[in-house]
Design an enzyme around this catalytic site. Sequence first.
Site, mmCIF file in Angstrom:
data_model
loop_
_atom_site.group_PDB
_atom_site.id
_atom_site.type_symbol
_atom_site.label_atom_id
_atom_site.label_comp_id
_atom_site.label_asym_id
_atom_site.label_seq_id
_atom_site.Cartn_x
_atom_site.Cartn_y
_atom_site.Cartn_z
ATOM 1 N N LYS A 196 2.864 23.308 6.159
ATOM 2 C CA LYS A 196 3.691 22.440 7.018
ATOM 3 C C LYS A 196 4.741 21.716 6.183
ATOM 4 O O LYS A 196 4.609 21.557 4.962
ATOM 5 C CB LYS A 196 2.849 21.412 7.783
ATOM 6 C CG LYS A 196 2.094 20.383 6.925
ATOM 7 C CD LYS A 196 2.884 19.147 6.511
ATOM 8 C CE LYS A 196 2.086 18.263 5.577
ATOM 9 N NZ LYS A 196 2.827 17.304 4.819
ATOM 10 N N PRO A 218 1.635 26.336 -1.975
ATOM 11 C CA PRO A 218 1.578 25.620 -3.257
ATOM 12 C C PRO A 218 0.521 24.502 -3.219
ATOM 13 O O PRO A 218 0.292 23.891 -2.165
ATOM 14 C CB PRO A 218 2.986 25.057 -3.416
ATOM 15 C CG PRO A 218 3.845 25.881 -2.529
ATOM 16 C CD PRO A 218 2.988 26.344 -1.398
ATOM 17 N N ALA A 264 -1.359 20.898 -4.209
ATOM 18 C CA ALA A 264 -0.993 19.480 -4.452
ATOM 19 C C ALA A 264 0.521 19.300 -4.358
ATOM 20 O O ALA A 264 1.159 18.685 -5.206
ATOM 21 C CB ALA A 264 -1.512 18.993 -5.806
ATOM 22 N N GLY A 301 2.390 18.667 -1.184
ATOM 23 C CA GLY A 301 2.963 18.011 -0.009
ATOM 24 C C GLY A 301 3.164 18.966 1.149
ATOM 25 O O GLY A 301 3.895 18.661 2.092
ATOM 26 N N GLY A 309 -1.747 22.246 1.944
ATOM 27 C CA GLY A 309 -2.505 23.471 1.676
ATOM 28 C C GLY A 309 -4.009 23.281 1.838
ATOM 29 O O GLY A 309 -4.681 24.106 2.464
ATOM 30 N N SER A 365 -5.596 20.969 3.584
ATOM 31 C CA SER A 365 -5.880 20.719 5.001
ATOM 32 C C SER A 365 -5.764 22.022 5.801
ATOM 33 O O SER A 365 -6.526 22.259 6.739
ATOM 34 C CB SER A 365 -4.902 19.690 5.571
ATOM 35 O OG SER A 365 -5.009 18.479 4.855
ATOM 36 N N ALA A 366 -4.808 22.876 5.423
ATOM 37 C CA ALA A 366 -4.641 24.171 6.086
ATOM 38 C C ALA A 366 -5.901 25.011 5.908
ATOM 39 O O ALA A 366 -6.413 25.618 6.865
ATOM 40 C CB ALA A 366 -3.438 24.910 5.496
ATOM 41 N N ASP A 405 -4.214 15.219 7.994
ATOM 42 C CA ASP A 405 -3.332 16.345 8.331
ATOM 43 C C ASP A 405 -4.071 17.499 9.015
ATOM 44 O O ASP A 405 -3.431 18.418 9.526
ATOM 45 C CB ASP A 405 -2.697 16.932 7.049
ATOM 46 C CG ASP A 405 -1.545 16.091 6.527
ATOM 47 O OD1 ASP A 405 -0.997 15.284 7.295
ATOM 48 O OD2 ASP A 405 -1.196 16.264 5.344
HETATM 49 O O1 C5P Z 1 -6.711 12.182 5.033
HETATM 50 P P1 C5P Z 1 -6.397 12.759 3.684
HETATM 51 O O2 C5P Z 1 -7.641 12.907 2.832
HETATM 52 O O3 C5P Z 1 -5.585 14.002 3.704
HETATM 53 O O4 C5P Z 1 -5.488 11.646 2.962
HETATM 54 C C1 C5P Z 1 -5.290 11.681 1.581
HETATM 55 C C2 C5P Z 1 -4.868 10.308 1.117
HETATM 56 O O5 C5P Z 1 -3.549 10.041 1.577
HETATM 57 C C3 C5P Z 1 -5.712 9.156 1.635
HETATM 58 O O6 C5P Z 1 -6.816 8.926 0.813
HETATM 59 C C4 C5P Z 1 -4.720 7.998 1.582
HETATM 60 O O7 C5P Z 1 -4.612 7.522 0.254
HETATM 61 C C5 C5P Z 1 -3.398 8.673 1.907
HETATM 62 N N1 C5P Z 1 -3.025 8.552 3.322
HETATM 63 C C6 C5P Z 1 -2.623 7.301 3.801
HETATM 64 N N2 C5P Z 1 -2.270 7.174 5.115
HETATM 65 C C7 C5P Z 1 -2.268 8.243 5.943
HETATM 66 C C8 C5P Z 1 -2.660 9.520 5.474
HETATM 67 C C9 C5P Z 1 -3.037 9.632 4.146
HETATM 68 O O8 C5P Z 1 -2.593 6.317 3.051
HETATM 69 N N3 C5P Z 1 -1.924 8.073 7.217
#
Ligand code: C5P
Length: 306
Positions: free
Chosen positions: A15, A100, A102, A104, A107, A109-110, A142
Amino acid sequence: MISVPKPVTVRVPAKVNLYLGVGSADFTGYHDLATVFQSVSIFDEVTIKEAPELKITVSGLNSTQIPLDSSNLVWRAAQLFAQACGVDPNISIHIEKKIPIAAGMAGGSADAAATLVACEAFWKSEIPRDQLDAMAAALGADVPFMLHGGCALGTGRGDVLAPIMTRGHYYWVFATFNQGLSTPSVFAMSDALRRDEVVQTPEVPAEVLQALSQGDARALGRHLHNDLQSAAIALQPRLQDVLDYGRESGALGAIVSGSGPTCAFLVADESTSIDLVVALMSSGLVDNALRAHGPVHGPRVIQAID
Ligand code: C5P
Protein backbone atom coordinates in the site's frame (compact mmCIF):
# COMPACT_ATOMS: atom_id res chain seq x y z
CA MET A 1 -9.37 -41.80 6.17
CA ILE A 2 -8.45 -38.32 7.51
CA SER A 3 -7.97 -35.91 4.64
CA VAL A 4 -4.93 -33.61 4.78
CA PRO A 5 -5.75 -30.00 3.80
CA LYS A 6 -4.12 -29.00 0.52
CA PRO A 7 -1.56 -26.15 0.22
CA VAL A 8 -2.97 -22.66 -0.35
CA THR A 9 -1.16 -19.64 -1.82
CA VAL A 10 -2.42 -16.07 -1.35
CA ARG A 11 -1.09 -13.06 -3.25
CA VAL A 12 -1.25 -9.73 -1.39
CA PRO A 13 -0.39 -6.20 -2.53
CA ALA A 14 1.57 -3.38 -0.82
CA LYS A 15 0.00 0.00 0.00
CA VAL A 16 0.81 3.67 -0.26
CA ASN A 17 -0.88 6.42 1.79
CA LEU A 18 -2.04 9.14 -0.61
CA TYR A 19 -2.72 11.35 2.37
CA LEU A 20 -1.55 10.71 5.93
CA GLY A 21 -2.70 13.13 8.61
CA VAL A 22 -1.40 12.39 12.10
CA GLY A 23 -3.07 13.72 15.25
CA SER A 24 -1.97 13.28 18.84
CA ALA A 25 -1.29 10.01 20.62
CA ASP A 26 -3.83 8.45 23.00
CA PHE A 27 -2.94 6.77 26.31
CA THR A 28 -1.85 3.59 24.44
CA GLY A 29 0.68 5.59 22.41
CA TYR A 30 -1.27 5.14 19.17
CA HIS A 31 -1.96 8.26 17.11
CA ASP A 32 -5.26 9.43 15.72
CA LEU A 33 -4.98 9.20 11.90
CA ALA A 34 -6.89 10.41 8.86
CA THR A 35 -5.51 8.62 5.83
CA VAL A 36 -6.29 7.45 2.32
CA PHE A 37 -4.84 4.05 1.49
CA GLN A 38 -4.32 2.73 -2.02
CA SER A 39 -3.17 -0.84 -2.80
CA VAL A 40 -0.39 -0.97 -5.37
CA SER A 41 0.86 -3.76 -7.62
CA ILE A 42 3.90 -4.97 -5.68
CA PHE A 43 2.96 -8.37 -4.27
CA ASP A 44 4.07 -10.85 -1.62
CA GLU A 45 2.91 -14.47 -1.79
CA VAL A 46 2.07 -16.46 1.33
CA THR A 47 1.79 -20.28 1.08
CA ILE A 48 0.39 -22.47 3.83
CA LYS A 49 0.97 -26.23 4.06
CA GLU A 50 0.30 -28.95 6.62
CA ALA A 51 3.35 -29.40 8.94
CA PRO A 52 4.20 -31.01 12.31
CA GLU A 53 4.22 -27.58 13.98
CA LEU A 54 4.00 -23.86 13.19
CA LYS A 55 7.00 -22.78 11.14
CA ILE A 56 7.84 -19.75 8.98
CA THR A 57 10.24 -19.59 6.04
CA VAL A 58 10.95 -16.54 3.89
CA SER A 59 12.57 -15.97 0.51
CA GLY A 60 13.15 -12.88 -1.62
CA LEU A 61 14.90 -9.54 -1.37
CA ASN A 62 16.50 -8.80 2.06
CA SER A 63 14.49 -11.69 3.54
CA THR A 64 17.19 -12.51 6.10
CA GLN A 65 15.98 -9.39 8.01
CA ILE A 66 12.61 -11.03 8.74
CA PRO A 67 12.08 -12.84 12.08
CA LEU A 68 10.95 -16.47 11.79
CA ASP A 69 9.55 -16.79 15.32
CA SER A 70 6.49 -15.58 17.24
CA SER A 71 7.59 -11.94 16.83
CA ASN A 72 6.55 -12.20 13.18
CA LEU A 73 2.99 -10.90 12.69
CA VAL A 74 2.30 -13.85 10.40
CA TRP A 75 2.88 -16.25 13.32
CA ARG A 76 0.40 -14.33 15.47
CA ALA A 77 -2.13 -14.23 12.62
CA ALA A 78 -1.98 -18.03 12.24
CA GLN A 79 -2.33 -18.56 16.00
CA LEU A 80 -5.25 -16.15 16.25
CA PHE A 81 -7.06 -17.77 13.34
CA ALA A 82 -6.44 -21.33 14.58
CA GLN A 83 -7.69 -20.40 18.05
CA ALA A 84 -10.90 -18.94 16.58
CA CYS A 85 -11.54 -22.19 14.66
CA GLY A 86 -10.47 -24.51 17.50
CA VAL A 87 -7.66 -26.18 15.51
CA ASP A 88 -3.92 -26.53 16.18
CA PRO A 89 -1.84 -24.24 13.96
CA ASN A 90 0.23 -27.14 12.60
CA ILE A 91 1.23 -25.44 9.39
CA SER A 92 4.29 -24.17 7.59
CA ILE A 93 4.00 -20.64 6.21
CA HIS A 94 6.28 -19.60 3.38
CA ILE A 95 6.50 -15.89 2.51
CA GLU A 96 7.87 -14.94 -0.91
CA LYS A 97 8.84 -11.26 -0.41
CA LYS A 98 8.65 -8.65 -3.11
CA ILE A 99 7.27 -5.85 -0.92
CA PRO A 100 10.24 -3.89 0.47
CA ILE A 101 10.89 -4.57 4.18
CA ALA A 102 10.52 -1.89 6.93
CA ALA A 103 9.75 0.47 4.07
CA GLY A 104 6.42 2.17 4.85
CA MET A 105 4.51 -0.07 2.42
CA ALA A 106 2.93 -2.32 5.09
CA GLY A 107 4.69 -5.50 3.97
CA GLY A 108 4.42 -7.18 7.40
CA SER A 109 0.75 -6.22 7.71
CA ALA A 110 0.16 -7.49 4.15
CA ASP A 111 1.64 -10.87 5.04
CA ALA A 112 -0.49 -11.06 8.20
CA ALA A 113 -3.65 -10.26 6.19
CA ALA A 114 -2.65 -12.85 3.56
CA THR A 115 -2.16 -15.42 6.33
CA LEU A 116 -5.72 -14.84 7.61
CA VAL A 117 -7.10 -15.32 4.07
CA ALA A 118 -4.90 -18.39 3.48
CA CYS A 119 -5.92 -19.97 6.82
CA GLU A 120 -9.57 -19.47 5.92
CA ALA A 121 -9.10 -21.32 2.63
CA PHE A 122 -6.76 -23.95 4.12
CA TRP A 123 -9.12 -24.98 6.94
CA LYS A 124 -12.21 -24.25 4.81
CA SER A 125 -13.62 -22.29 7.72
CA GLU A 126 -16.25 -19.67 7.16
CA ILE A 127 -15.38 -16.98 9.65
CA PRO A 128 -17.84 -14.04 9.53
CA ARG A 129 -16.28 -11.00 7.87
CA ASP A 130 -16.59 -8.82 10.99
CA GLN A 131 -14.73 -11.45 13.05
CA LEU A 132 -11.94 -11.53 10.44
CA ASP A 133 -11.81 -7.71 10.52
CA ALA A 134 -11.54 -7.78 14.33
CA MET A 135 -8.64 -10.28 14.11
CA ALA A 136 -6.93 -8.01 11.59
CA ALA A 137 -7.35 -4.95 13.86
CA ALA A 138 -5.95 -6.91 16.82
CA LEU A 139 -2.82 -7.69 14.77
CA GLY A 140 -1.98 -4.10 13.76
CA ALA A 141 -3.35 -0.77 12.62
CA ASP A 142 -2.69 -1.37 8.89
CA VAL A 143 -3.89 -5.00 8.79
CA PRO A 144 -7.65 -4.24 8.29
CA PHE A 145 -6.88 -2.23 5.12
CA MET A 146 -4.43 -4.88 3.89
CA LEU A 147 -7.23 -7.45 4.28
CA HIS A 148 -9.54 -5.36 2.09
CA GLY A 149 -7.29 -3.67 -0.48
CA GLY A 150 -8.36 -1.27 -3.21
CA CYS A 151 -8.71 2.28 -1.92
CA ALA A 152 -10.19 3.36 1.41
CA LEU A 153 -10.36 6.10 3.99
CA GLY A 154 -8.80 5.11 7.32
CA THR A 155 -9.52 6.85 10.62
CA GLY A 156 -8.95 5.96 14.28
CA ARG A 157 -5.58 4.19 14.33
CA GLY A 158 -6.00 3.76 10.57
CA ASP A 159 -8.07 0.64 11.25
CA VAL A 160 -11.56 2.16 10.92
CA LEU A 161 -12.23 1.92 7.19
CA ALA A 162 -14.74 3.59 4.92
CA PRO A 163 -15.02 3.12 1.15
CA ILE A 164 -14.23 6.07 -1.10
CA MET A 165 -15.17 6.79 -4.67
CA THR A 166 -12.15 6.37 -6.93
CA ARG A 167 -11.80 6.41 -10.69
CA GLY A 168 -8.85 5.81 -12.94
CA HIS A 169 -5.58 4.05 -12.84
CA TYR A 170 -2.55 5.63 -11.16
CA TYR A 171 1.07 4.99 -12.15
CA TRP A 172 3.73 4.94 -9.45
CA VAL A 173 7.46 4.68 -9.01
CA PHE A 174 8.78 3.64 -5.59
CA ALA A 175 12.36 4.44 -4.64
CA THR A 176 13.51 1.97 -1.97
CA PHE A 177 16.46 1.69 0.39
CA ASN A 178 18.20 -1.31 1.91
CA GLN A 179 18.15 0.35 5.32
CA GLY A 180 14.58 0.54 6.67
CA LEU A 181 13.00 2.81 9.30
CA SER A 182 11.19 1.63 12.42
CA THR A 183 7.58 2.84 12.47
CA PRO A 184 7.52 3.60 16.25
CA SER A 185 10.69 5.71 15.95
CA VAL A 186 9.23 7.73 13.06
CA PHE A 187 6.06 8.45 15.10
CA ALA A 188 8.26 9.35 18.11
CA MET A 189 10.36 11.72 15.96
CA SER A 190 7.18 13.29 14.57
CA ASP A 191 5.93 13.93 18.15
CA ALA A 192 9.31 15.44 19.07
CA LEU A 193 9.30 17.76 16.03
CA ARG A 194 5.78 18.97 16.89
CA ARG A 195 6.14 19.19 20.67
CA ASP A 196 5.63 22.99 20.68
CA GLU A 197 2.64 22.90 18.32
CA VAL A 198 -1.04 22.47 19.01
CA VAL A 199 -1.74 19.29 17.07
CA GLN A 200 -5.04 19.49 15.19
CA THR A 201 -7.47 16.61 14.68
CA PRO A 202 -6.44 15.22 11.29
CA GLU A 203 -8.83 15.33 8.35
CA VAL A 204 -8.44 14.28 4.71
CA PRO A 205 -8.86 17.43 2.55
CA ALA A 206 -11.78 17.49 0.11
CA GLU A 207 -9.29 18.11 -2.76
CA VAL A 208 -7.79 14.63 -2.33
CA LEU A 209 -11.19 12.92 -2.40
CA GLN A 210 -12.30 15.05 -5.35
CA ALA A 211 -9.15 14.23 -7.35
CA LEU A 212 -9.77 10.52 -6.76
CA SER A 213 -13.46 10.68 -7.62
CA GLN A 214 -12.58 12.48 -10.88
CA GLY A 215 -9.61 10.22 -11.70
CA ASP A 216 -7.45 13.34 -11.90
CA ALA A 217 -3.83 12.23 -11.39
CA ARG A 218 -2.45 15.76 -11.77
CA ALA A 219 -4.68 17.15 -9.01
CA LEU A 220 -3.92 14.13 -6.83
CA GLY A 221 -0.19 14.70 -7.40
CA ARG A 222 -0.54 18.27 -6.11
CA HIS A 223 -2.36 17.16 -2.96
CA LEU A 224 -0.34 14.11 -1.90
CA HIS A 225 0.67 14.70 1.71
CA ASN A 226 2.26 12.85 4.60
CA ASP A 227 2.53 14.31 8.13
CA LEU A 228 5.26 11.73 8.93
CA GLN A 229 7.46 12.95 6.09
CA SER A 230 9.49 15.52 8.04
CA ALA A 231 10.16 12.92 10.75
CA ALA A 232 11.33 10.35 8.17
CA ILE A 233 13.58 13.01 6.58
CA ALA A 234 14.96 14.00 9.99
CA LEU A 235 15.97 10.34 10.46
CA GLN A 236 17.25 9.84 6.87
CA PRO A 237 18.10 13.30 5.46
CA ARG A 238 18.88 12.03 1.93
CA LEU A 239 15.15 11.38 1.42
CA GLN A 240 14.70 15.13 0.77
CA ASP A 241 17.16 14.93 -2.15
CA VAL A 242 15.37 11.87 -3.52
CA LEU A 243 11.95 13.60 -3.40
CA ASP A 244 13.37 16.74 -5.06
CA TYR A 245 15.09 14.65 -7.73
CA GLY A 246 11.86 12.80 -8.55
CA ARG A 247 9.88 16.05 -8.82
CA GLU A 248 12.55 17.60 -11.08
CA SER A 249 12.46 14.44 -13.22
CA GLY A 250 8.77 14.83 -14.05
CA ALA A 251 6.76 13.26 -11.21
CA LEU A 252 3.29 14.76 -10.66
CA GLY A 253 3.81 14.44 -6.92
CA ALA A 254 6.32 12.97 -4.49
CA ILE A 255 5.93 11.83 -0.87
CA VAL A 256 7.48 9.51 1.65
CA SER A 257 5.30 6.38 1.77
CA GLY A 258 3.76 5.82 5.23
CA SER A 259 6.51 5.91 7.87
CA GLY A 260 9.17 5.60 5.13
CA PRO A 261 11.84 5.45 4.00
CA THR A 262 10.35 4.48 0.60
CA CYS A 263 9.67 7.53 -1.58
CA ALA A 264 6.54 7.33 -3.74
CA PHE A 265 6.30 9.23 -7.05
CA LEU A 266 3.00 9.60 -8.86
CA VAL A 267 3.58 9.86 -12.62
CA ALA A 268 1.38 10.58 -15.63
CA ASP A 269 1.76 7.31 -17.54
CA GLU A 270 3.70 4.10 -18.02
CA SER A 271 6.42 5.58 -20.20
CA THR A 272 7.16 8.33 -17.63
CA SER A 273 7.40 5.63 -14.97
CA ILE A 274 10.06 3.78 -17.02
CA ASP A 275 12.03 7.02 -17.53
CA LEU A 276 11.86 7.85 -13.82
CA VAL A 277 13.10 4.39 -12.79
CA VAL A 278 16.08 4.79 -15.12
CA ALA A 279 16.78 8.32 -13.81
CA LEU A 280 16.55 7.28 -10.14
CA MET A 281 18.74 4.22 -10.62
CA SER A 282 21.43 6.25 -12.38
CA SER A 283 21.24 9.08 -9.79
CA GLY A 284 23.02 6.96 -7.17
CA LEU A 285 20.54 8.32 -4.59
CA VAL A 286 18.47 5.16 -4.12
CA ASP A 287 19.11 1.43 -3.74
CA ASN A 288 16.26 0.33 -6.00
CA ALA A 289 13.33 1.73 -7.97
CA LEU A 290 10.13 -0.20 -8.69
CA ARG A 291 7.19 0.51 -10.99
CA ALA A 292 3.63 -0.18 -9.89
CA HIS A 293 0.04 0.84 -10.47
CA GLY A 294 -3.01 1.19 -8.28
CA PRO A 295 -5.55 0.66 -7.02
CA VAL A 296 -5.44 -3.14 -7.16
CA HIS A 297 -7.64 -5.59 -5.26
CA GLY A 298 -6.69 -7.01 -1.87
CA PRO A 299 -5.40 -10.49 -0.97
CA ARG A 300 -6.66 -13.34 -3.18
CA VAL A 301 -6.14 -17.08 -3.18
CA ILE A 302 -4.15 -17.78 -6.35
CA GLN A 303 -3.54 -21.48 -5.78
CA ALA A 304 -5.58 -23.97 -3.81
CA ILE A 305 -5.08 -27.57 -4.91
CA ASP A 306 -8.34 -29.56 -4.51
O1 C5P B 1 -0.22 -1.32 14.68
P1 C5P B 1 1.20 -1.48 14.25
O2 C5P B 1 1.92 -2.54 15.05
O3 C5P B 1 1.40 -1.67 12.79
O4 C5P B 1 1.91 -0.08 14.61
C1 C5P B 1 3.30 0.02 14.67
C2 C5P B 1 3.67 1.22 15.50
O5 C5P B 1 3.33 2.40 14.79
C3 C5P B 1 2.95 1.33 16.83
O6 C5P B 1 3.61 0.62 17.84
C4 C5P B 1 2.99 2.83 17.08
O7 C5P B 1 4.27 3.20 17.57
C5 C5P B 1 2.89 3.41 15.68
N1 C5P B 1 1.52 3.80 15.33
C6 C5P B 1 0.97 4.93 15.94
N2 C5P B 1 -0.31 5.31 15.62
C7 C5P B 1 -1.02 4.64 14.69
C8 C5P B 1 -0.47 3.50 14.04
C9 C5P B 1 0.81 3.11 14.40
O8 C5P B 1 1.61 5.57 16.78
N3 C5P B 1 -2.26 5.03 14.41
